[in-house]
Design an enzyme around this catalytic site. Structure first.
Site, short mmCIF file in Angstrom:
data_model
loop_
_atom_site.label_atom_id
_atom_site.label_comp_id
_atom_site.label_asym_id
_atom_site.label_seq_id
_atom_site.Cartn_x
_atom_site.Cartn_y
_atom_site.Cartn_z
N CYS A 77 -5.08 -1.06 3.87
CA CYS A 77 -6.33 -1.82 3.84
C CYS A 77 -7.53 -0.87 4.03
CB CYS A 77 -6.30 -2.96 4.86
SG CYS A 77 -7.60 -4.20 4.56
N HIS A 178 -2.18 -5.86 3.12
CA HIS A 178 -1.55 -5.66 4.43
C HIS A 178 -0.04 -5.73 4.28
CE1 HIS A 178 -5.10 -5.64 7.03
NE2 HIS A 178 -5.60 -6.48 6.15
N GLU A 180 2.15 -5.30 6.54
CA GLU A 180 2.72 -5.96 7.72
C GLU A 180 2.56 -7.48 7.69
OE1 GLU A 180 -1.55 -5.47 8.56
OE2 GLU A 180 -0.03 -4.27 7.55
#
Length: 196
Positions: A77, A178, A180
């Site tokens: 990001c 992202h 995650e």
């Protein structure tokens, strides 16, 4: 394997560490230059805005260290955007200069709100980072600024214009989304990075 996660007081760092732990990997959150230099892999996650992030990197001397690293490096990001030359954000901010792109703001319209937030697809995948993934796989984005498509682009997104969803230069890999927060696709990308 030693994994360093760059600590520059940016957001979202802990969720990246948790994502690595779910893969059975212990990572060290650090700004220590020696620890970062000797790590096998380096991750550079981020949420926030470019000017304050660059100020923190400069205060810790990381703006000089990070571009010199030679091990596999993954920006996430804001960590991707900071690898560029310059950002329009905050009235204009000089970045790390690792990759030859300038970061620009999405134009807002009635149909396309800024920030670009939510699930969107990837296309034009061309890197071992995406091994086992398919064109049109979905990942999770939250960003108002983007890197245009260029020779460094290894995956594209569309909102409404094509943009770099992922970039690479030598050992530097980076994704605008992202990992995650991107479910099994994000997990696979992190696994692929760890296996580079």
């Amino acid at each position: 394997m030693e994994i360093a996660v760059i600590d520059y007081k940016g957001g979202n760092v802990q969720s990246v560490i948790f994502a690595l732990e779910r893969l059975g990997v212990q990572a060290t959150l650090t700004a220590d230059h020696d620890v970062i230099r000797r790590a096998d892999k380096v991750l550079f996650p981020g949420e926030g805005e470019a000017a304050s992030a660059m100020r923190e990197l400069q205060a810790q001397g990381l703006d000089k260290l990070l571009p010199t690293l030679t091990q596999p490096f993954l920006g996430i990001c804001l960590g991707m955007q900071l690898l560029g030359q310059h950002s329009e954000e905050g009235g204009g901010t000089d970045l790390l200069g690792v990759l030859p792109f300038d970061v620009v703001r999405f134009p807002a319209s009635a149909e396309y709100k800024v920030p670009h937030m939510g699930w969107n697809t990837l296309s034009q995948l061309r890197s071992p980072l995406f091994a086992g993934l398919q064109e049109e796989d979905y990942v999770y984005f939250v960003h108002s600024y983007y890197a245009p498509v260029g020779q460094y682009t290894i995956a594209q997104g569309q909102y409404p214009t094509p943009f770099s969803a992922a970039v690479q230069h030598e050992n530097f890999y980076a994704v605008q989304f992202h990992t995650e927060k991107s479910s099994t696709v994000g997990t696979r990308i992190l696994e692929n990075f760890l296996n580079l």
